[in-house]
Design a protein around this motif. Structure first.
Motif, PDB file in Angstrom:
ATOM      1  N   ALA A  29      -5.049  -9.994   7.081  1.00  0.00           N
ATOM      2  CA  ALA A  29      -5.605  -8.638   6.964  1.00  0.00           C
ATOM      3  C   ALA A  29      -5.530  -7.845   8.269  1.00  0.00           C
ATOM      4  N   GLU A  30      -5.610  -8.512   9.408  1.00  0.00           N
ATOM      5  CA  GLU A  30      -5.557  -7.784  10.682  1.00  0.00           C
ATOM      6  C   GLU A  30      -4.159  -7.239  10.976  1.00  0.00           C
ATOM      7  N   ARG A  31      -3.141  -7.748  10.275  1.00  0.00           N
ATOM      8  CA  ARG A  31      -1.755  -7.294  10.480  1.00  0.00           C
ATOM      9  C   ARG A  31      -1.278  -6.347   9.378  1.00  0.00           C
ATOM     10  N   VAL A  32      -2.133  -6.099   8.395  1.00  0.00           N
ATOM     11  CA  VAL A  32      -1.758  -5.308   7.219  1.00  0.00           C
ATOM     12  C   VAL A  32      -2.559  -4.018   7.179  1.00  0.00           C
ATOM     13  N   ARG A  33      -1.905  -2.933   6.799  1.00  0.00           N
ATOM     14  CA  ARG A  33      -2.578  -1.651   6.575  1.00  0.00           C
ATOM     15  C   ARG A  33      -2.179  -1.156   5.196  1.00  0.00           C
ATOM     16  N   VAL A  34      -3.042  -0.372   4.586  1.00  0.00           N
ATOM     17  CA  VAL A  34      -2.802   0.176   3.254  1.00  0.00           C
ATOM     18  C   VAL A  34      -3.096   1.674   3.278  1.00  0.00           C
ATOM     19  N   ALA A  35      -2.395   2.410   2.442  1.00  0.00           N
ATOM     20  CA  ALA A  35      -2.616   3.851   2.347  1.00  0.00           C
ATOM     21  C   ALA A  35      -2.503   4.278   0.892  1.00  0.00           C
ATOM     22  N   ALA A  36      -3.385   5.178   0.495  1.00  0.00           N
ATOM     23  CA  ALA A  36      -3.301   5.780  -0.836  1.00  0.00           C
ATOM     24  C   ALA A  36      -2.183   6.811  -0.828  1.00  0.00           C
ATOM     25  N   ILE A  37      -1.424   6.857  -1.919  1.00  0.00           N
ATOM     26  CA  ILE A  37      -0.354   7.847  -2.061  1.00  0.00           C
ATOM     27  C   ILE A  37      -0.415   8.447  -3.461  1.00  0.00           C
ATOM     28  N   ASP A  38       0.322   9.493  -3.657  1.00  0.00           N
ATOM     29  CA  ASP A  38       0.486  10.085  -4.984  1.00  0.00           C
ATOM     30  C   ASP A  38       1.349   9.118  -5.800  1.00  0.00           C
ATOM     31  N   PRO A  39       0.859   8.585  -6.926  1.00  0.00           N
ATOM     32  CA  PRO A  39       1.643   7.613  -7.692  1.00  0.00           C
ATOM     33  C   PRO A  39       2.964   8.183  -8.214  1.00  0.00           C
ATOM     34  N   ASP A  40       3.058   9.489  -8.350  1.00  0.00           N
ATOM     35  CA  ASP A  40       4.317  10.098  -8.771  1.00  0.00           C
ATOM     36  C   ASP A  40       5.367  10.047  -7.666  1.00  0.00           C
ATOM     37  N   LEU A  41       4.939   9.679  -6.449  1.00  0.00           N
ATOM     38  CA  LEU A  41       5.856   9.593  -5.305  1.00  0.00           C
ATOM     39  C   LEU A  41       6.047   8.150  -4.836  1.00  0.00           C
ATOM     40  N   ALA A  42       5.805   7.186  -5.722  1.00  0.00           N
ATOM     41  CA  ALA A  42       5.917   5.776  -5.344  1.00  0.00           C
ATOM     42  C   ALA A  42       7.360   5.342  -5.109  1.00  0.00           C
ATOM     43  N   ASP A  43       8.318   5.991  -5.757  1.00  0.00           N
ATOM     44  CA  ASP A  43       9.711   5.623  -5.545  1.00  0.00           C
ATOM     45  C   ASP A  43      10.094   5.916  -4.099  1.00  0.00           C
ATOM     46  N   THR A  44      10.892   5.056  -3.525  1.00  0.00           N
ATOM     47  CA  THR A  44      11.159   5.058  -2.090  1.00  0.00           C
ATOM     48  C   THR A  44      11.594   6.405  -1.523  1.00  0.00           C
ATOM     49  N   ALA A  45      12.600   7.011  -2.100  1.00  0.00           N
ATOM     50  CA  ALA A  45      13.127   8.271  -1.539  1.00  0.00           C
ATOM     51  C   ALA A  45      12.067   9.369  -1.566  1.00  0.00           C
ATOM     52  N   ALA A  46      11.370   9.498  -2.688  1.00  0.00           N
ATOM     53  CA  ALA A  46      10.330  10.529  -2.806  1.00  0.00           C
ATOM     54  C   ALA A  46       9.179  10.249  -1.839  1.00  0.00           C
ATOM     55  N   PHE A  47       8.770   8.996  -1.729  1.00  0.00           N
ATOM     56  CA  PHE A  47       7.699   8.614  -0.806  1.00  0.00           C
ATOM     57  C   PHE A  47       8.078   8.955   0.636  1.00  0.00           C
ATOM     58  N   CYS A  48       9.264   8.512   1.049  1.00  0.00           N
ATOM     59  CA  CYS A  48       9.694   8.728   2.436  1.00  0.00           C
ATOM     60  C   CYS A  48       9.777  10.214   2.775  1.00  0.00           C
ATOM     61  N   GLU A  49      10.314  11.000   1.856  1.00  0.00           N
ATOM     62  CA  GLU A  49      10.431  12.435   2.116  1.00  0.00           C
ATOM     63  C   GLU A  49       9.066  13.082   2.238  1.00  0.00           C
ATOM     64  N   ARG A  50       8.164  12.794   1.319  1.00  0.00           N
ATOM     65  CA  ARG A  50       6.839  13.439   1.314  1.00  0.00           C
ATOM     66  C   ARG A  50       5.970  13.019   2.489  1.00  0.00           C
ATOM     67  N   TYR A  51       6.014  11.729   2.843  1.00  0.00           N
ATOM     68  CA  TYR A  51       5.096  11.201   3.852  1.00  0.00           C
ATOM     69  C   TYR A  51       5.731  11.005   5.231  1.00  0.00           C
TER      70      TYR A  51
END
Length: 173
Positions: A29-51
């Protein structure tokens, strides 16, 4: 951290990880981070562009169905979003399969307990081979799924190569 996103500790946000992923990340857990995202942007290209996450820091985990002699076994492979896995060559031969394909969505999600579009190398079923491209293991920090479409994990690439059943090797052509 990485991109325009609010990375948090998984202990503070266990609801952002699928159940098998929570269990698999508990000891790291000390090496892992998590973030909430828009589930409609879960696909890699859309996620990377938006975030604002570079494709070279994002990795995809796919579930493969490997067949030989009428038996089907499952495996997973992880490669950077900028690379293509050599599924029909290197991976098929390594798994000793006569035929290999991407597992159908219902089989992949049913076997892993994860959502399609959120499948991650963390928390895969026991005994599954996990093939990790050496470029993933060499990446300082990489974004992978969390088991859910509505969040992502940020982990050291080396941690992916340390997971149970993992084999780090060149997987791309």
């Amino acid at each position: 951290m990485l991109g325009r996103i609010d990375w948090m500790t998984p202990d503070d946000h266990p609801d952002l990880l699928a159940a098998p992923v929570r269990a698999a990340t508990r000891d790291a857990a000390e090496r892992v981070r998590v973030a909430a995202i828009d589930p409609d942007l879960a696909d890699t290209a859309a996620f990377c562009e938006r975030y604002g996450v570079p494709l070279a820091a994002s990795a995809n985990c796919v579930v493969l169905a490997a067949g030989r002699g009428g038996a089907v076994t499952y495996a997973a492979c992880v490669v950077l979003a900028t690379r293509r896995a050599d599924v029909n060559g290197t991976i098929r031969r390594h798994l000793g399969a006569r035929k290999i394909s991407f597992a159908p969505m219902d089989e992949a999600t049913g076997a892993t307990g994860m959502e399609y579009g959120g499948i991650t190398p963390f928390g895969l079923p026991e005994g599954w081979p996990l093939l990790v491209d050496e470029a993933v293991a060499d990446t300082p920090h990489v974004v992978v799924g969390s088991g859910l479409r509505r969040s992502k994990l940020l982990v050291p690439g080396s941690l992916v190569g340390e997971l149970p059943g993992a084999r780090v090797m060149p997987l791309t052509r």
